[in-house]
Scaffold this motif. Structure first.
Motif, PDB file in Angstrom:
ATOM      1  N   PHE A  15       0.830  -1.201   0.000  1.00 37.05           N
ATOM      2  CA  PHE A  15       0.000   0.000   0.000  1.00 37.05           C
ATOM      3  C   PHE A  15       0.869   1.257   0.000  1.00 37.05           C
ATOM      4  O   PHE A  15       0.617   2.187  -0.766  1.00 37.05           O
ATOM      5  N   ASP A  16       1.891   1.309   0.850  1.00 37.83           N
ATOM      6  CA  ASP A  16       2.793   2.469   0.906  1.00 37.83           C
ATOM      7  C   ASP A  16       3.456   2.713  -0.449  1.00 37.83           C
ATOM      8  O   ASP A  16       3.573   3.847  -0.898  1.00 37.83           O
ATOM      9  N   ASN A  21       2.459   6.380  -6.232  1.00 35.58           N
ATOM     10  CA  ASN A  21       2.029   6.577  -7.611  1.00 35.58           C
ATOM     11  C   ASN A  21       0.832   7.528  -7.602  1.00 35.58           C
ATOM     12  O   ASN A  21      -0.221   7.203  -7.059  1.00 35.58           O
ATOM     13  N   GLN A  22       0.973   8.700  -8.201  1.00 29.55           N
ATOM     14  CA  GLN A  22      -0.051   9.749  -8.129  1.00 29.55           C
ATOM     15  C   GLN A  22      -1.389   9.292  -8.713  1.00 29.55           C
ATOM     16  O   GLN A  22      -2.439   9.567  -8.148  1.00 29.55           O
ATOM     17  N   ALA A  23      -1.363   8.592  -9.829  1.00 32.27           N
ATOM     18  CA  ALA A  23      -2.612   8.129 -10.444  1.00 32.27           C
ATOM     19  C   ALA A  23      -3.329   7.148  -9.518  1.00 32.27           C
ATOM     20  O   ALA A  23      -4.548   7.227  -9.336  1.00 32.27           O
ATOM     21  N   PHE A  24      -2.568   6.232  -8.920  1.00 34.13           N
ATOM     22  CA  PHE A  24      -3.160   5.281  -7.982  1.00 34.13           C
ATOM     23  C   PHE A  24      -3.737   6.023  -6.781  1.00 34.13           C
ATOM     24  O   PHE A  24      -4.853   5.739  -6.346  1.00 34.13           O
ATOM     25  N   LYS A  25      -2.982   6.983  -6.240  1.00 32.85           N
ATOM     26  CA  LYS A  25      -3.412   7.732  -5.062  1.00 32.85           C
ATOM     27  C   LYS A  25      -4.721   8.477  -5.321  1.00 32.85           C
ATOM     28  O   LYS A  25      -5.638   8.463  -4.506  1.00 32.85           O
TER      29      LYS A  25
END
Length: 105
Positions: A15-16, A21-25
């Motif tokens: 998860f960390d 990853n900005q898109a994932f976040k």
């Protein structure tokens, strides 16, 4: 004997790593918000013992919209719809900045 310092590796969770990853976040944050809204509406409905159909009648909101919010499919309801549902369920929406309350909707 010499004192040896152990190097401790910092283990990062999957998860960390993914959250870097900005898109994932962004996708995670959006889906988490939908889940939070869904869980809140479900909890309020259960506490008031209201079905989707009854809430729909009382709040004058489509039962389809309510069901989509409950299931997380509708993650961006209008403030008007959300306000109708929340008020009908005996709750309120509070907008705050820091400790200051800006509005009760």
């Amino acid at each position: 004997m010499k004192n040896e310092q152990k190097k401790t590796a910092i283990t990062k969770t999957t998860f960390d790593r993914l959250m870097k990853n900005q898109a994932f976040k962004e996708k995670f944050d959006k889906e988490y918000d939908a889940l939070t809204l869904s869980e809140t509406i479900i909890e309020l409905m259960e506490s008031e013992k209201l079905s989707v159909r009854e809430l729909s009648k009382r709040a004058n909101v489509s039962s389809t919209v309510i069901q989509e919010i409950r299931s997380g499919k509708q993650d961006n309801p209008t403030l008007l719809v959300l306000s109708k549902l929340v008020h009908t369920l005996g709750a309120e929406i509070i907008i705050k900045k820091g400790k200051k309350t800006l509005a009760n909707v």
